[in-house]
Design an enzyme around this catalytic site. Structure first.
Site, PDB file in Angstrom:
ATOM      1  N   ARG A  48       0.878  -1.426  -0.069  1.00 13.67           N
ATOM      2  CA  ARG A  48       0.030  -0.130   0.027  1.00 13.67           C
ATOM      3  C   ARG A  48       0.946   1.245  -0.014  1.00 13.67           C
ATOM      4  O   ARG A  48       1.824   1.272   0.923  1.00 13.67           O
ATOM      5  CB  ARG A  48      -0.986   0.008   1.440  1.00 13.67           C
ATOM      6  CG  ARG A  48      -1.856   1.293   1.339  1.00 13.67           C
ATOM      7  CD  ARG A  48      -2.787   1.355   0.509  1.00 13.67           C
ATOM      8  NE  ARG A  48      -3.645   2.518   0.899  1.00 13.67           N
ATOM      9  CZ  ARG A  48      -3.627   3.843   0.760  1.00 13.67           C
ATOM     10  NH1 ARG A  48      -2.495   4.116   0.254  1.00 13.67           N
ATOM     11  NH2 ARG A  48      -4.679   4.364   1.168  1.00 13.67           N
ATOM     12  N   GLU A  56     -11.464   4.389  -5.000  1.00 13.95           N
ATOM     13  CA  GLU A  56     -11.796   2.900  -5.099  1.00 13.95           C
ATOM     14  C   GLU A  56     -12.542   2.598  -6.422  1.00 13.95           C
ATOM     15  O   GLU A  56     -12.953   3.599  -7.186  1.00 13.95           O
ATOM     16  CB  GLU A  56     -12.727   2.280  -4.027  1.00 13.95           C
ATOM     17  CG  GLU A  56     -12.028   2.571  -2.633  1.00 13.95           C
ATOM     18  CD  GLU A  56     -10.675   1.917  -2.117  1.00 13.95           C
ATOM     19  OE1 GLU A  56     -10.659   0.787  -2.971  1.00 13.95           O
ATOM     20  OE2 GLU A  56      -9.721   2.440  -1.664  1.00 13.95           O
ATOM     21  N   ARG A  92      -0.864  -5.216   4.747  1.00 12.11           N
ATOM     22  CA  ARG A  92      -0.245  -4.767   3.762  1.00 12.11           C
ATOM     23  C   ARG A  92       0.967  -4.102   4.056  1.00 12.11           C
ATOM     24  O   ARG A  92       1.028  -3.240   4.932  1.00 12.11           O
ATOM     25  CB  ARG A  92      -1.286  -3.776   2.644  1.00 12.11           C
ATOM     26  CG  ARG A  92      -2.458  -4.518   2.370  1.00 12.11           C
ATOM     27  CD  ARG A  92      -3.287  -3.566   1.665  1.00 12.11           C
ATOM     28  NE  ARG A  92      -3.714  -2.565   2.261  1.00 12.11           N
ATOM     29  CZ  ARG A  92      -4.444  -1.526   2.299  1.00 12.11           C
ATOM     30  NH1 ARG A  92      -5.139  -1.583   0.902  1.00 12.11           N
ATOM     31  NH2 ARG A  92      -5.006  -0.613   2.927  1.00 12.11           N
TER      32      ARG A  92
END
Length: 151
Positions: A48, A56, A92
């Site tokens: 990330r 998104e 992440r």
């Protein structure tokens, strides 16, 4: 003997006074782009980007942000630089990502494909990303041209 002791003590004190350790850098191949701010590197680890939040999928400019990210990084060798936190709550890796000399977060913000998102303690690139977003807003680039403002 006393001179060596003083030199050693000074070196220790200087090292202790450094607030930030030297960031760890690694290189990895980007195998797949998930969206405008997340990729998968060879080996399957998700990364990330620090400093930005891209729309998104399904949101205004989400597909354009993903496409821009794909052009910048997919199939390329990237330099991943740690900040303060290693991972987010989803597991992440959190990294500043560079391809060649391009800071990917800054470039996405500059083109209007991502908004600035600085979350402490990961603040190493906050000023540069803020300036890139300001330029995109001024130029009405990307999501600043077509999307309603977020609440």
């Amino acid at each position: 003997m006393r001179g060596r002791f003083l030199i050693a003590l000074t070196a220790i004190l200087l090292l202790a006074a450094v607030e930030r350790p030297i960031p760890v850098q690694t290189e990895a191949w980007v195998s797949r782009v998930i969206d405008g701010d997340t990729v998968v590197i060879r080996g399957g680890e998700r990364v990330r980007y620090l400093g930005v939040d891209a729309p998104e999928s399904g949101d205004c400019f989400g597909s354009e942000a993903t496409a821009a990210n794909r052009i910048l990084v997919e199939g390329k060798k990237a330099r991943l630089i740690e900040d303060r936190q290693d991972r987010d709550r989803y597991g992440r890796l959190l990294r500043r990502v560079f391809v060649g000399k391009i800071d990917v977060s800054r470039e996405l913000a500059r083109r209007g494909y991502a908004r600035r998102l600085i979350i402490a303690p990961n603040t190493a690139d906050a000023t540069a990303v803020r300036a890139a977003e300001a330029a995109a807003r001024r130029d009405k680039a990307g999501l600043w041209s077509a999307c309603p403002p977020r609440p």
